[in-house]
Design an enzyme around this catalytic site. Structure first.
Site, mmCIF file in Angstrom:
data_model
loop_
_atom_site.group_PDB
_atom_site.id
_atom_site.type_symbol
_atom_site.label_atom_id
_atom_site.label_comp_id
_atom_site.label_asym_id
_atom_site.label_seq_id
_atom_site.Cartn_x
_atom_site.Cartn_y
_atom_site.Cartn_z
ATOM 1 N N LYS A 58 54.128 84.388 21.529
ATOM 2 C CA LYS A 58 54.974 82.979 21.295
ATOM 3 C C LYS A 58 53.803 81.769 21.356
ATOM 4 O O LYS A 58 54.094 80.620 20.871
ATOM 5 C CB LYS A 58 56.146 82.819 22.479
ATOM 6 C CG LYS A 58 57.317 83.776 22.040
ATOM 7 C CD LYS A 58 58.255 83.351 23.102
ATOM 8 C CE LYS A 58 57.925 83.984 24.361
ATOM 9 N NZ LYS A 58 57.431 85.288 24.717
ATOM 10 N N ARG A 103 65.069 79.747 29.397
ATOM 11 C CA ARG A 103 65.071 81.041 29.718
ATOM 12 C C ARG A 103 66.336 82.178 29.952
ATOM 13 O O ARG A 103 66.568 83.230 30.274
ATOM 14 C CB ARG A 103 64.302 81.292 30.922
ATOM 15 C CG ARG A 103 62.808 80.900 30.761
ATOM 16 C CD ARG A 103 61.984 81.344 32.047
ATOM 17 N NE ARG A 103 60.433 80.960 31.814
ATOM 18 C CZ ARG A 103 59.714 81.658 31.296
ATOM 19 N NH1 ARG A 103 60.215 82.946 30.904
ATOM 20 N NH2 ARG A 103 58.419 81.498 31.227
ATOM 21 N N ARG A 120 45.043 95.103 26.897
ATOM 22 C CA ARG A 120 44.169 93.994 27.140
ATOM 23 C C ARG A 120 43.243 94.220 28.232
ATOM 24 O O ARG A 120 43.644 94.801 29.337
ATOM 25 C CB ARG A 120 45.246 92.841 27.463
ATOM 26 C CG ARG A 120 45.513 91.912 26.202
ATOM 27 C CD ARG A 120 46.130 90.707 26.657
ATOM 28 N NE ARG A 120 47.070 90.632 27.809
ATOM 29 C CZ ARG A 120 48.138 89.859 27.860
ATOM 30 N NH1 ARG A 120 48.457 89.167 26.517
ATOM 31 N NH2 ARG A 120 49.039 89.802 28.683
ATOM 32 N N ARG A 150 44.254 93.668 34.091
ATOM 33 C CA ARG A 150 44.871 92.770 34.967
ATOM 34 C C ARG A 150 46.256 93.863 35.497
ATOM 35 O O ARG A 150 46.800 94.471 34.875
ATOM 36 C CB ARG A 150 45.552 91.523 34.663
ATOM 37 C CG ARG A 150 44.469 90.678 34.208
ATOM 38 C CD ARG A 150 45.039 89.307 33.828
ATOM 39 N NE ARG A 150 45.893 89.173 32.937
ATOM 40 C CZ ARG A 150 46.612 88.316 32.622
ATOM 41 N NH1 ARG A 150 46.194 87.114 32.880
ATOM 42 N NH2 ARG A 150 47.835 88.327 31.621
ATOM 43 N N ARG A 170 58.736 93.574 32.948
ATOM 44 C CA ARG A 170 58.929 92.330 32.308
ATOM 45 C C ARG A 170 59.897 92.214 31.009
ATOM 46 O O ARG A 170 60.715 91.323 31.023
ATOM 47 C CB ARG A 170 57.590 91.605 31.910
ATOM 48 C CG ARG A 170 56.633 91.307 33.018
ATOM 49 C CD ARG A 170 55.255 91.087 32.566
ATOM 50 N NE ARG A 170 55.064 90.163 31.743
ATOM 51 C CZ ARG A 170 54.021 89.899 31.004
ATOM 52 N NH1 ARG A 170 52.903 90.415 31.210
ATOM 53 N NH2 ARG A 170 54.008 88.649 30.057
#
Length: 217
Positions: free
Chosen positions: A13, A88, A127, A161, A172
């Site tokens: 996004k 949201r 990542r 992370r 999430r």
């Protein structure tokens, strides 16, 4: 154009918002930028947000909505804006409708970036960030370092992370499905939702989005 951008974490996004805003000559308004700007400028809303954040609490909807209304009222947003990360949830979407109606304007489209859940997990969990410079980002599949675990740029150690672990990503996604995804149905009843695939290269997704917004689906 007045656009709301939605999609799960990992859909790209932020990247797409920057390109679309530039192509459409409208400001990209993200929740993170709103918070940072208001807190750094010491606005009343910024002080309220900081107090909640410092206490480890979520910032109430009314504070976020107030920041968004102030930003949308600025001169560069007169001919449109692209909202990223707001609304949201349905209550924020309803409040946004009220705010826009008060100014006699309305949304033109809600752009829904669609990505399969397994691809989201693959994108985020793969990542790897450089410990010396967090701007150096690699990926175990899409952007491999020359030497595993070592940054190509500065030789720093690459690590995952905690927020990028598969378990965290799936949590999430659960939050997204529960809180944010319902706004797609809310806006669909208004005939505003335009859904596109967010798979492929960045420029391919941008072109797909531009064509969809122009009605060339």
């Amino acid at each position: 154009m007045r656009i709301v951008l939605v999609g799960p974490p990992g859909a790209g996004k932020g990247t797409q918002a920057a390109f679309l805003a530039k192509n459409l000559s409208i400001p990209h308004i993200s929740t993170g930028d709103l918070f940072r700007a208001n807190i750094s400028q010491g606005t009343e809303l910024g002080k309220q947000a900081k107090a909640f954040m410092d206490a480890g609490n979520l910032v109430p909807d009314e504070v976020t909505i107030g920041m968004a209304k102030d930003r949308m009222a600025q001169s560069d947003a007169e001919n449109g804006f692209l909202l990223d990360g707001f609304p949201r949830n349905v209550s924020q979407a309803e409040a946004l409708d009220v705010a826009l109606k008060a100014d006699d304007v309305k949304l033109d489209a809600v752009l829904d970036l669609e990505v399969p859940e397994d691809e989201v997990v693959k994108r985020i969990a793969g990542r790897r960030i450089c410990r010396k410079d967090s701007s150096h980002v690699f990926h175990v599949t899409y952007s491999k370092p020359k030497t595993e675990g070592v940054c190509d740029v500065c030789g720093g150690e690459l690590y995952q992370r905690e927020d990028d672990s598969e378990d965290t990503v799936r949590k999430r996604l659960e939050v997204y499905h529960t809180q944010t995804e319902p706004i797609i149905d809310y806006y669909r009843t208004q005939g505003l939702v335009v859904t596109i695939s967010a798979l492929g290269k960045v420029d391919e997704v941008t072109k797909r989005a531009m064509d969809a917004l122009k009605g060339d689906k």
